[in-house]
Design a protein around this motif. Sequence first.
Motif, short mmCIF file in Angstrom:
data_model
loop_
_atom_site.label_atom_id
_atom_site.label_comp_id
_atom_site.label_asym_id
_atom_site.label_seq_id
_atom_site.Cartn_x
_atom_site.Cartn_y
_atom_site.Cartn_z
N GLN A 252 1.01 -0.91 0.02
CA GLN A 252 -0.06 -0.36 -0.23
C GLN A 252 0.86 0.99 -0.36
N LEU A 253 2.02 1.12 0.59
CA LEU A 253 2.60 2.35 0.56
C LEU A 253 3.51 2.96 -0.85
N ALA A 254 4.05 1.62 -1.13
CA ALA A 254 4.96 1.91 -2.81
C ALA A 254 2.95 2.08 -3.62
N ALA A 255 2.33 1.75 -3.68
CA ALA A 255 1.30 2.31 -4.36
C ALA A 255 0.81 3.45 -3.99
N MET A 256 0.89 4.44 -2.94
CA MET A 256 0.60 5.76 -2.88
C MET A 256 1.98 6.19 -3.04
N ARG A 257 3.01 5.52 -2.74
CA ARG A 257 4.35 7.53 -3.38
C ARG A 257 4.50 7.06 -4.57
N ASP A 258 4.29 5.76 -5.52
CA ASP A 258 4.64 5.54 -7.16
C ASP A 258 3.55 5.90 -7.95
N VAL A 262 -3.66 7.08 -7.09
CA VAL A 262 -4.20 6.27 -6.60
C VAL A 262 -4.11 7.66 -4.96
N VAL A 263 -4.13 7.79 -4.90
CA VAL A 263 -3.40 9.44 -3.74
C VAL A 263 -5.27 10.05 -2.88
N ASP A 264 -5.85 10.38 -4.05
CA ASP A 264 -6.70 10.94 -2.85
C ASP A 264 -7.66 9.54 -2.61
N ASN A 265 -7.83 8.30 -3.74
CA ASN A 265 -8.16 6.75 -2.63
C ASN A 265 -7.83 6.95 -1.96
N GLY A 266 -5.83 6.55 -1.54
CA GLY A 266 -5.86 6.47 -0.69
C GLY A 266 -5.50 6.83 0.78
N ARG A 321 -9.52 -4.96 5.46
CA ARG A 321 -8.43 -4.64 5.03
C ARG A 321 -8.15 -3.76 4.32
N LEU A 322 -7.48 -2.59 4.50
CA LEU A 322 -6.45 -1.33 3.81
C LEU A 322 -5.99 -1.87 2.46
N ASP A 323 -6.28 -0.88 1.72
CA ASP A 323 -6.55 -0.84 0.08
C ASP A 323 -7.04 0.19 -0.60
N VAL A 324 -5.68 1.10 -1.38
CA VAL A 324 -5.74 2.66 -0.83
C VAL A 324 -6.26 2.12 -2.61
N HIS A 325 -6.48 1.62 -3.24
CA HIS A 325 -6.88 1.45 -4.86
C HIS A 325 -9.26 1.64 -4.83
N ARG A 326 -9.32 0.75 -3.01
CA ARG A 326 -10.64 1.27 -2.82
C ARG A 326 -11.21 2.46 -3.71
#
Length: 392
Positions: A252-258, A262-266, A321-326
């Motif tokens: 989840q960290l990698a998705a928010m960073r890269d 994804v950031v708004d949903n995250g 579950r933490l899912d920043v793509h939700r």
Amino acid sequence: MSELTFPTARRRPFDPPDEATALRQQGAMHRLTFADGHLGWLVTGYSAARSILADPRFSNRPENHHPVVPARMRLLQNVPPGFFLRMDAPDHTRFRKLLMGQFTVRRMKELEPRIEEITGSCLDAMQAAGPSADLVQSFALPIPSLVICELLGVPYEDRAEFQEDTKVLVNLETKADDALAAFSRIGAYLSGLIGRKRAEPADDLLSGLVESGELTHEELTGVAFLLLVAGHETTANMLGLGTYALLTNPDQLAAMRDDPSVVDNGVEELLRYLTIIHLGPVRSALEDVEIEGHLVRAGDSVAFHLPAVNRDPSRFQDADRLDVHRPAGGHLTFGHGIHQCLGQQLARAEMRIAYPALLRRLPGLRLAVTPEEVPMRSDMSIYGVHRLPVTW
């Protein structure tokens, strides 16, 4: 049957108390014994919570409430003029309308370059002092504190006073006399500041409210109190706890960073998953109301367990579950109805900027202690971490 009191003890740092989860699995509403012995209700289900928060038959006025914990018993009786969070319509409407224009999406968009500057300065200072830090003191607390101070026109060099007193106010173990003293100190400081704004107005929100002439000195002080405390304490804890959650969920960290998409949903997912409003809110029925088969009688207080509500599987699939793509949205972390958080767009802007900036600037960021050693704010009404030792 034993008396049910508000569950606050968490066995895992990011999950609601097991007792609250078990209650939600049994139903949406439960009888709850309040600190003064009142037998009211605890809400753990999403649809019931959303319905009550939007229902004008439920009051937010303190004189109608029963306290959830003993430390809040006397504070409920000492709400200052202008503290519109504790008002019903039409009084609440008057303050809300006056302030709505200051917290629009457009206004928060205009603030973003300054938030980016503040975030960058905090990261510069962290790197210069590194390669380790307490992320709370170096990053999570100064960013929202600087932003709200600039927005309101509060001198940042005075922050030590209100930050320490805020800690006293949100600590569930604080004695009533100490809480009232902290409340009075913040009020006295802001009353003096409002007086200075009246004599020498500047280009800030408080000066604008003073010049509008629509609020008394006491009301201005109450508004300033609410905006200052809520404006730094909540987002600071989201930044600290959110970073802790990401550091222990590397994918989840990698998705928010890269992935900027994804950031708004995250941000929305972290708000839902972590739900830092650890205690309450509370509403009280002004008349008999039936909610999902339960009769809430006039005078009954209703407390919401938002961490449990935001994990309700009937509303959020795979909710634990933490899912920043939700897909974003739907959570009740900012409340719902007329009392939905006025500063939510500011909080979102700060988090959208701060999380990716931190993770990109310090790609090797990691905990400097074991996860079990991170001290949690289980003793506070706003949940989070007391400290977050990191290295990079």
